[in-house]
Write a protein that holds these residues in place. Sequence first.
Motif, PDB file in Angstrom:
ATOM      1  N   CYS A 184     -42.288  -6.132  22.198  1.00 29.80           N
ATOM      2  CA  CYS A 184     -42.945  -5.517  23.358  1.00 29.80           C
ATOM      3  C   CYS A 184     -43.917  -6.500  24.002  1.00 29.80           C
ATOM      4  O   CYS A 184     -43.935  -6.656  25.234  1.00 29.80           O
ATOM      5  CB  CYS A 184     -43.709  -4.262  22.925  1.00 29.80           C
ATOM      6  SG  CYS A 184     -42.712  -2.782  22.781  1.00 29.80           S
ATOM      7  N   ALA A 185     -44.731  -7.153  23.174  1.00 30.89           N
ATOM      8  CA  ALA A 185     -45.680  -8.125  23.713  1.00 30.89           C
ATOM      9  C   ALA A 185     -44.939  -9.270  24.383  1.00 30.89           C
ATOM     10  O   ALA A 185     -45.347  -9.756  25.453  1.00 30.89           O
ATOM     11  CB  ALA A 185     -46.578  -8.645  22.589  1.00 30.89           C
ATOM     12  N   ALA A 186     -43.841  -9.718  23.758  1.00 31.06           N
ATOM     13  CA  ALA A 186     -43.053 -10.801  24.347  1.00 31.06           C
ATOM     14  C   ALA A 186     -42.466 -10.390  25.689  1.00 31.06           C
ATOM     15  O   ALA A 186     -42.488 -11.159  26.664  1.00 31.06           O
ATOM     16  CB  ALA A 186     -41.943 -11.216  23.385  1.00 31.06           C
ATOM     17  N   MET A 187     -41.928  -9.168  25.788  1.00 35.01           N
ATOM     18  CA  MET A 187     -41.353  -8.702  27.049  1.00 35.01           C
ATOM     19  C   MET A 187     -42.425  -8.562  28.132  1.00 35.01           C
ATOM     20  O   MET A 187     -42.193  -8.875  29.307  1.00 35.01           O
ATOM     21  CB  MET A 187     -40.655  -7.350  26.838  1.00 35.01           C
ATOM     22  CG  MET A 187     -39.332  -7.427  26.116  1.00 35.01           C
ATOM     23  SD  MET A 187     -38.068  -8.385  26.987  1.00 35.01           S
ATOM     24  CE  MET A 187     -38.153  -9.929  26.081  1.00 35.01           C
ATOM     25  N   ALA A 188     -43.609  -8.087  27.735  1.00 33.92           N
ATOM     26  CA  ALA A 188     -44.686  -7.937  28.718  1.00 33.92           C
ATOM     27  C   ALA A 188     -45.106  -9.294  29.276  1.00 33.92           C
ATOM     28  O   ALA A 188     -45.305  -9.455  30.489  1.00 33.92           O
ATOM     29  CB  ALA A 188     -45.878  -7.237  28.071  1.00 33.92           C
ATOM     30  N   LEU A 189     -45.228 -10.301  28.412  1.00 28.72           N
ATOM     31  CA  LEU A 189     -45.603 -11.634  28.864  1.00 28.72           C
ATOM     32  C   LEU A 189     -44.491 -12.278  29.695  1.00 28.72           C
ATOM     33  O   LEU A 189     -44.757 -13.006  30.658  1.00 28.72           O
ATOM     34  CB  LEU A 189     -45.940 -12.513  27.657  1.00 28.72           C
ATOM     35  CG  LEU A 189     -47.271 -12.177  26.962  1.00 28.72           C
ATOM     36  CD1 LEU A 189     -47.360 -12.865  25.615  1.00 28.72           C
ATOM     37  CD2 LEU A 189     -48.451 -12.567  27.842  1.00 28.72           C
ATOM     38  N   THR A 190     -43.233 -12.004  29.311  1.00 24.75           N
ATOM     39  CA  THR A 190     -42.113 -12.533  30.087  1.00 24.75           C
ATOM     40  C   THR A 190     -42.099 -11.925  31.488  1.00 24.75           C
ATOM     41  O   THR A 190     -41.888 -12.627  32.485  1.00 24.75           O
ATOM     42  CB  THR A 190     -40.783 -12.241  29.372  1.00 24.75           C
ATOM     43  OG1 THR A 190     -40.821 -12.813  28.064  1.00 24.75           O
ATOM     44  CG2 THR A 190     -39.620 -12.824  30.141  1.00 24.75           C
ATOM     45  N   PHE A 191     -42.321 -10.625  31.565  1.00 25.02           N
ATOM     46  CA  PHE A 191     -42.423  -9.972  32.877  1.00 25.02           C
ATOM     47  C   PHE A 191     -43.495 -10.633  33.728  1.00 25.02           C
ATOM     48  O   PHE A 191     -43.274 -10.965  34.902  1.00 25.02           O
ATOM     49  CB  PHE A 191     -42.740  -8.486  32.695  1.00 25.02           C
ATOM     50  CG  PHE A 191     -43.435  -7.862  33.869  1.00 25.02           C
ATOM     51  CD1 PHE A 191     -42.772  -7.685  35.078  1.00 25.02           C
ATOM     52  CD2 PHE A 191     -44.774  -7.472  33.776  1.00 25.02           C
ATOM     53  CE1 PHE A 191     -43.429  -7.125  36.175  1.00 25.02           C
ATOM     54  CE2 PHE A 191     -45.422  -6.918  34.860  1.00 25.02           C
ATOM     55  CZ  PHE A 191     -44.748  -6.746  36.056  1.00 25.02           C
ATOM     56  N   ALA A 192     -44.670 -10.871  33.144  1.00 28.53           N
ATOM     57  CA  ALA A 192     -45.774 -11.452  33.901  1.00 28.53           C
ATOM     58  C   ALA A 192     -45.474 -12.877  34.348  1.00 28.53           C
ATOM     59  O   ALA A 192     -45.858 -13.285  35.449  1.00 28.53           O
ATOM     60  CB  ALA A 192     -47.051 -11.423  33.067  1.00 28.53           C
ATOM     61  N   SER A 193     -44.769 -13.644  33.493  1.00 30.77           N
ATOM     62  CA  SER A 193     -44.459 -15.031  33.861  1.00 30.77           C
ATOM     63  C   SER A 193     -43.488 -15.086  35.032  1.00 30.77           C
ATOM     64  O   SER A 193     -43.534 -16.020  35.846  1.00 30.77           O
ATOM     65  CB  SER A 193     -43.886 -15.780  32.661  1.00 30.77           C
ATOM     66  OG  SER A 193     -42.614 -15.263  32.296  1.00 30.77           O
ATOM     67  N   VAL A 240     -51.714  -8.985  34.245  1.00 29.13           N
ATOM     68  CA  VAL A 240     -50.536  -8.306  34.801  1.00 29.13           C
ATOM     69  C   VAL A 240     -49.675  -7.725  33.681  1.00 29.13           C
ATOM     70  O   VAL A 240     -49.139  -6.611  33.804  1.00 29.13           O
ATOM     71  CB  VAL A 240     -49.724  -9.286  35.673  1.00 29.13           C
ATOM     72  CG1 VAL A 240     -48.376  -8.690  36.054  1.00 29.13           C
ATOM     73  CG2 VAL A 240     -50.505  -9.646  36.931  1.00 29.13           C
ATOM     74  N   ALA A 241     -49.544  -8.455  32.579  1.00 24.91           N
ATOM     75  CA  ALA A 241     -48.754  -7.967  31.446  1.00 24.91           C
ATOM     76  C   ALA A 241     -49.353  -6.685  30.878  1.00 24.91           C
ATOM     77  O   ALA A 241     -48.631  -5.712  30.596  1.00 24.91           O
ATOM     78  CB  ALA A 241     -48.675  -9.044  30.362  1.00 24.91           C
ATOM     79  N   VAL A 242     -50.670  -6.653  30.705  1.00 27.89           N
ATOM     80  CA  VAL A 242     -51.330  -5.448  30.193  1.00 27.89           C
ATOM     81  C   VAL A 242     -51.144  -4.291  31.173  1.00 27.89           C
ATOM     82  O   VAL A 242     -50.877  -3.147  30.771  1.00 27.89           O
ATOM     83  CB  VAL A 242     -52.828  -5.715  29.946  1.00 27.89           C
ATOM     84  CG1 VAL A 242     -53.573  -4.408  29.666  1.00 27.89           C
ATOM     85  CG2 VAL A 242     -53.007  -6.676  28.785  1.00 27.89           C
ATOM     86  N   ALA A 243     -51.275  -4.580  32.467  1.00 30.08           N
ATOM     87  CA  ALA A 243     -51.073  -3.530  33.474  1.00 30.08           C
ATOM     88  C   ALA A 243     -49.668  -2.950  33.376  1.00 30.08           C
ATOM     89  O   ALA A 243     -49.474  -1.727  33.483  1.00 30.08           O
ATOM     90  CB  ALA A 243     -51.323  -4.097  34.871  1.00 30.08           C
ATOM     91  N   VAL A 294     -51.045  -8.910  23.681  1.00 31.96           N
ATOM     92  CA  VAL A 294     -50.834  -9.641  24.929  1.00 31.96           C
ATOM     93  C   VAL A 294     -52.068 -10.461  25.310  1.00 31.96           C
ATOM     94  O   VAL A 294     -51.966 -11.591  25.790  1.00 31.96           O
ATOM     95  CB  VAL A 294     -50.460  -8.659  26.060  1.00 31.96           C
ATOM     96  CG1 VAL A 294     -50.608  -9.314  27.421  1.00 31.96           C
ATOM     97  CG2 VAL A 294     -49.039  -8.161  25.877  1.00 31.96           C
ATOM     98  N   LEU A 295     -53.243  -9.894  25.074  1.00 30.54           N
ATOM     99  CA  LEU A 295     -54.487 -10.573  25.462  1.00 30.54           C
ATOM    100  C   LEU A 295     -54.889 -11.683  24.502  1.00 30.54           C
ATOM    101  O   LEU A 295     -55.698 -12.549  24.854  1.00 30.54           O
ATOM    102  CB  LEU A 295     -55.625  -9.554  25.559  1.00 30.54           C
ATOM    103  CG  LEU A 295     -55.540  -8.561  26.731  1.00 30.54           C
ATOM    104  CD1 LEU A 295     -56.624  -7.510  26.615  1.00 30.54           C
ATOM    105  CD2 LEU A 295     -55.631  -9.288  28.070  1.00 30.54           C
TER     106      LEU A 295
END
Length: 418
Positions: free
Chosen positions: A102-111, A127-130, A335-336
Amino acid sequence: MNSPSLHRRLGTADAVVIGLGSMVGAGVFAVFGPATRAAGTGMLAGLAIAAVIAYCNATASAQLAAVYPVSGGTYVYGRERLGQWWGFTAGWGFVIGKTASCAAMALTFASYAVPGPWWAQWAQRAVAVAGVLALAALNYRGVTRTAILTRVLVGLTLLALIAVVLGIATGGGATVTNLGSSRGGLYGTLQAAGLLFFAFAGFARIATMAEEVTDPRRTIPRAITTALAIAVVLYLVVGVAALLAAGPDQLAAATAPLSEAIRAAGAGGLEPVVRIGGAVASLGALLALIAGIGRTGLAMARNHDLPTWLAAVHPRFKVPHHAEAALAVVVSVLVLTLDLRGVIGFSSFGVLVYYAIANASAFTQPADQRRWPRWLNVLGILGCVTLVATLPWVSVAAGLLMFAIGLAGRCLVLWRRA
């Protein structure tokens, strides 16, 4: 602990879309690079191996879900067919491994959504946390809203991939001579299969949500096999197109393989489409992960394998709101504080153990519960064990440590209860 049950609201189409949303995620935009580094054009053989093993695992999950149509997936199947420790092992591996995913997908989305230099990383993390909090809030409102948004995200992702394939086909730079170089031998091919299996691993997500599926004995087997078949064809078409355009060496060196492929094919104007598609696909995978982990956490909490507070079901929206809220907090903290985009191997270890237990559970089912032959379960177990052996040693060590912590913790909890 007895907790209220979830409502059955998902039909076959919803189940297929949720399965596709889990499989056609950010992996399709990134996995061809490391897979080609491992095997060159042998990556296509690795794709075939991954598809066969995924089929074995899918049939096992479908057969079990038809008999045990409750939340939890292999956590429940392992408990019912093999014993409580096997179920806990599967559930622990799924929850921990997929939380990291989940954390990896959130960071990938933000990148993808906020591309920029290294100093932009805090904006990306925000943005990933949002994204995590927004999707958790939507999941909180009920599974039908989850299914509706998943349809939208999957549709946009498919449109982006179709545009990429058409751009490669019409760009003029693709050539069949790019299909002639393999490397790594059998080991490289198997390692590519292990990496590609990670991209397939969401095919049974709907099994973890079986308590919310209408007519589960018919719907779940049909949805799992249909979603897997669509994903295999899609990955094959995109993988061949990328190899034809960029060739194995260029693709292996790329950090964004599909962007490299469309540039090599002379269709560089489609790069924004790849970026949008990657962002949307990451959101789709994250949405499905949150839903699946929440339901597995609910099942484990019902049996006191996780804090019983997580077993709460919202009285109005009929979702495991405590489990999903806790997951959103944990993922936001990850994520943070960490960059977990390199956890493919770690997550693959947990997922392969999870499906090995699913196959072993299906193997024990009597004839009147069987839909597929037992040899598929044996092949599935052997395939999962083989792919685990090809993972990088760091991933294997991290996976073993993860399971050791979970099993030792359960021993301590049971000892204190006794």
